[in-house]
Design an enzyme around this catalytic site. Structure first.
Site, PDB file in Angstrom:
ATOM      1  CE1 TYR A 121      -3.910  -1.979   5.680  1.00  0.00           C
ATOM      2  CE2 TYR A 121      -3.209   0.238   5.082  1.00  0.00           C
ATOM      3  CZ  TYR A 121      -3.655  -1.011   4.718  1.00  0.00           C
ATOM      4  OH  TYR A 121      -3.834  -1.311   3.387  1.00  0.00           O
ATOM      5  CB  SER A 173      -0.885   0.013   1.251  1.00  0.00           C
ATOM      6  OG  SER A 173      -1.514   1.270   1.425  1.00  0.00           O
TER       7      SER A 173
END
Length: 245
Positions: free
Chosen positions: A149, A136
């Protein structure tokens, strides 16, 4: 026929990856945590009927062991693995206020499960095998209010590069794709409580729009292909330019 494992294949980027690989002639194996969601997808798209599906929570090592035992017994190998599975993040918020159990949940789901998958996948691969980890842009920059995260995705980046140097000795290529804002069912859920979220987020992206899942799959498909034979330990960023801002 080449065998491809795609984790988290019932929704979003994972589902589009499954479709693309079936269309490309792979025998596709996929898994997710919720089989009814997968069965709904199959009922809507007959193309998916050929997919070998398993209901698996990849954060549970006993379930993963069973999955890879089945793959080994049925196919004896893997040619491609796409480590995509990523559930809804439970650890959002100011880091010091987030419950420890939520931090641990994110660690297990978004990093440790991929570590174990990668170990199993490499054991089933020979020369010519390819792994693509779905990272990501949050693994490339600071992400306040999603610190755990972000930490997991940073860890995926380090894992990808380090394992790539080991695996290439066997002729196995390991790379990653880092999507930016991509419109998936997770964003649909957010839009229920914030109807303007689509336009609000699009404004800060240089391309002024979200990515479509198929555009992320284009990058995955490229890294798996022979056109990427000289690419090792690289992260292909697909974000409409947002990490440049």
């Amino acid at each position: 026929m080449k065998v491809a494992l795609i984790t988290g294949g019932s929704k979003g980027i994972g589902l589009e990856t499954v479709r693309r690989f079936v269309e490309s002639g792979f025998h596709v194996v996929t898994c997710s945590r919720n089989s009814p969601v997968w069965l709904t997808q199959v009922s809507n798209d007959p193309l998916l009927k050929s997919v070998d599906y398993y209901e698996v929570d990849i954060s549970q090592e006993d379930q993963l062991q069973s999955l890879f035992s089945n793959i080994s017994q049925k196919y004896g190998k893997l040619d491609v693995a796409v480590n995509n599975a990523s559930p809804k993040t439970e650890s959002n918020g100011n880091f010091e206020s987030v419950d420890t159990s939520a931090l641990h949940h994110t660690l297990m789901q978004d990093f440790w499960s991929h570590v174990i998958c990668l170990k199993h996948e490499l054991c089933l691969m020979e020369k010519g095998g390819v792994v693509v980890n779905i990272s990501s842009i949050n693994g490339l920059r600071a992400t306040p209010n999603a610190s755990m995260y972000s930490a997991c995705k940073h860890a995926i980046e380090g894992l990808t590069r380090s394992v790539a140097l080991e695996a290439i000795e066997k002729g196995i290529r390991v790379n990653a794709v880092a999507p930016g804002a991509t419109w998936t069912p997770r964003w649909d859920e957010r839009a229920i409580n914030k109807p303007t979220i689509h336009s609000d987020v699009a404004k800060v992206i240089p391309l002024k729009r979200f990515a479509e899942p198929k555009e992320i799959v284009d990058a995955i498909e490229f890294l798996v292909s022979d056109k990427a034979n000289y690419i090792v330990g690289h992260t292909l960023v697909v974000d409409g330019g947002i990490t440049l801002t």
